[in-house]
Design a protein around this motif. Structure first.
Motif, PDB file in Angstrom:
ATOM      1  N   THR A 145      36.640  37.686  36.567  1.00  0.00           N
ATOM      2  CA  THR A 145      37.181  38.626  37.550  1.00  0.00           C
ATOM      3  C   THR A 145      38.706  38.552  37.620  1.00  0.00           C
ATOM      4  OG1 THR A 145      36.961  37.038  39.385  1.00  0.00           O
ATOM      5  CG2 THR A 145      35.084  38.502  38.935  1.00  0.00           C
ATOM      6  N   LEU A 146      39.265  37.381  37.358  1.00  0.00           N
ATOM      7  CA  LEU A 146      40.725  37.258  37.452  1.00  0.00           C
ATOM      8  C   LEU A 146      41.418  37.674  36.161  1.00  0.00           C
ATOM      9  CD1 LEU A 146      42.937  36.430  39.426  1.00  0.00           C
ATOM     10  CD2 LEU A 146      42.827  34.101  38.486  1.00  0.00           C
TER      11      LEU A 146
ATOM     12  N   ILE B  77      43.152  42.962  26.577  1.00  0.00           N
ATOM     13  CA  ILE B  77      44.548  43.208  26.235  1.00  0.00           C
ATOM     14  C   ILE B  77      45.369  43.223  27.523  1.00  0.00           C
ATOM     15  CG2 ILE B  77      46.217  44.810  25.234  1.00  0.00           C
ATOM     16  CD1 ILE B  77      44.408  43.540  23.153  1.00  0.00           C
ATOM     17  N   ALA B  78      46.372  42.372  27.597  1.00  0.00           N
ATOM     18  CA  ALA B  78      47.304  42.380  28.720  1.00  0.00           C
ATOM     19  C   ALA B  78      48.551  43.117  28.264  1.00  0.00           C
ATOM     20  CB  ALA B  78      47.647  40.958  29.136  1.00  0.00           C
ATOM     21  N   ALA B  79      48.819  44.268  28.893  1.00  0.00           N
ATOM     22  CA  ALA B  79      49.967  45.094  28.520  1.00  0.00           C
ATOM     23  C   ALA B  79      51.048  44.955  29.585  1.00  0.00           C
ATOM     24  CB  ALA B  79      49.558  46.546  28.366  1.00  0.00           C
TER      25      ALA B  79
ATOM     26  N   ARG C  78      47.585  40.667  38.452  1.00  0.00           N
ATOM     27  CA  ARG C  78      46.155  40.417  38.615  1.00  0.00           C
ATOM     28  C   ARG C  78      45.828  39.886  40.012  1.00  0.00           C
ATOM     29  NH1 ARG C  78      43.368  43.194  37.395  1.00  0.00           N
ATOM     30  NH2 ARG C  78      41.692  41.720  37.821  1.00  0.00           N
ATOM     31  N   ILE C  79      46.650  39.011  40.530  1.00  0.00           N
ATOM     32  CA  ILE C  79      46.398  38.481  41.879  1.00  0.00           C
ATOM     33  C   ILE C  79      46.571  39.592  42.916  1.00  0.00           C
ATOM     34  CG2 ILE C  79      47.177  36.834  43.621  1.00  0.00           C
ATOM     35  CD1 ILE C  79      48.049  35.018  41.226  1.00  0.00           C
TER      36      ILE C  79
ATOM     37  N   LYS D 145      44.320  44.181  46.553  1.00  0.00           N
ATOM     38  CA  LYS D 145      44.154  45.629  46.712  1.00  0.00           C
ATOM     39  C   LYS D 145      42.681  46.023  46.684  1.00  0.00           C
ATOM     40  CE  LYS D 145      48.586  47.092  44.688  1.00  0.00           C
ATOM     41  NZ  LYS D 145      49.201  47.805  43.538  1.00  0.00           N
ATOM     42  N   ASP D 146      41.926  45.434  45.771  1.00  0.00           N
ATOM     43  CA  ASP D 146      40.501  45.771  45.664  1.00  0.00           C
ATOM     44  C   ASP D 146      39.756  45.420  46.941  1.00  0.00           C
ATOM     45  OD1 ASP D 146      40.972  46.690  43.110  1.00  0.00           O
ATOM     46  OD2 ASP D 146      40.197  44.890  42.110  1.00  0.00           O
TER      47      ASP D 146
END
Length: 277
Positions: free
Chosen positions: A119-120, A125-127, A262-263, A268-269
């Motif tokens: 989930t984290l 791919i990290a853009a 990501r954190i 936000k989610d």
């Protein structure tokens, strides 16, 4: 003098023959005239009575006085149609703006979404600013010490680190490992940031062997809510990454930016899910 049924009796006249009794005839004529007059008066009275009744009937049916009361006012007013079952009142969902993501990231009682390496670190791919890094490994542990080396271990322990998650991404011979420590409060995470000593242990995987183990590499530290996060970046071939190594420095900064994103997205989610309830 009395009269028979055929008329007045005749008496002797001046010529020796019978002559009418003029006095009786006059009386009889007077009586007849009186009877006719009484019948006329009675008939006229009856006609007058009928006429008055007609006027009254018209007045009752269509007339009225100045008070506004008329025949219709004396009639019972039409009953109001009975209403059927009441229609339900419309209900409206209360609209409220989403809470700031930090409200969830700061408070473990609200920050309850599943927290795993999947989930984290969900992206293969990290853009970051057009630079694309491929994920090669992830790790999560309830123990924070295995994910840290050097002076970072005692700092994590002093602030009661509860969990440690890592992911490694690679691009064009450079790799970074992003490590995220989870704490009970924003204050604990901020204390780790201010007391930071290097560093997170690099996490090999795929074609990436151990890197940044015994050579100089670039590092970063930051915190957001109750999370502190760290990066270490260097060359996959074991080459040192000194102060002048801009590509390695950029990889470390990109790893930190991705960790922040990501954190923040986690907050936000949860905020959006809360507002939708």
């Amino acid at each position: 003098m009395s009269f028979g049924q055929g008329g007045p009796e005749w008496g002797p006249g001046n010529g020796g023959g019978p002559t009418p009794d003029w006095a009786a005839l006059a009386d009889e004529s007077a009586r007849r005239h009186s009877r006719r007059r009484r019948r006329a008066l009675v008939g006229a009275g009856a006609l007058a009575t009928v006429a008055v009744a007609g006027i009254v009937a018209v007045a009752v049916a269509g007339g009225g006085d100045d008070s506004g009361d008329d025949a219709s006012s004396s009639l019972p007013s039409p009953e109001k149609p009975s209403e059927g079952p009441g229609q339900p009142e419309p209900s409206f969902k209360e609209d409220r703006p989403p809470a700031p993501p930090q409200d969830f990231l700061n408070d473990p009682r609200k920050d309850t979404a599943p927290l795993t390496e999947k989930t984290l670190f969900p992206d293969e791919i990290a853009a970051v600013d057009g630079r694309r890094y491929a994920r090669v490994s992830t790790d999560a542990s309830p123990e924070c010490a295995p994910g840290a080396v050097g002076g970072l271990r005692p700092v994590l322990a002093a602030n009661d680190c509860q969990r440690f998650l890592r992911a490694t991404y690679v691009r064009q011979g450079l790799a970074f490992t992003l490590g995220v420590g989870v704490f009970d409060s924003k204050a604990d995470a901020a204390a780790v940031k201010s007391g930071y000593q290097p560093n997170v242990a690099s996490l090999p995987g795929g074609n990436v062997k151990d890197f940044c183990r015994s050579v100089t590499c670039r590092t970063t530290v930051n915190s957001l809510g109750r999370y502190a996060f760290f990066t270490i970046a260097g060359h996959t071939d074991g080459k040192p990454a000194g102060d002048a190594d801009e590509p390695a420095k950029q990889a470390a900064l990109d790893g930190s930016a991705y960790g922040y994103e990501r954190i923040l997205q986690r907050g936000k989610d949860q905020s959006a899910a809360d507002a939708a309830r």
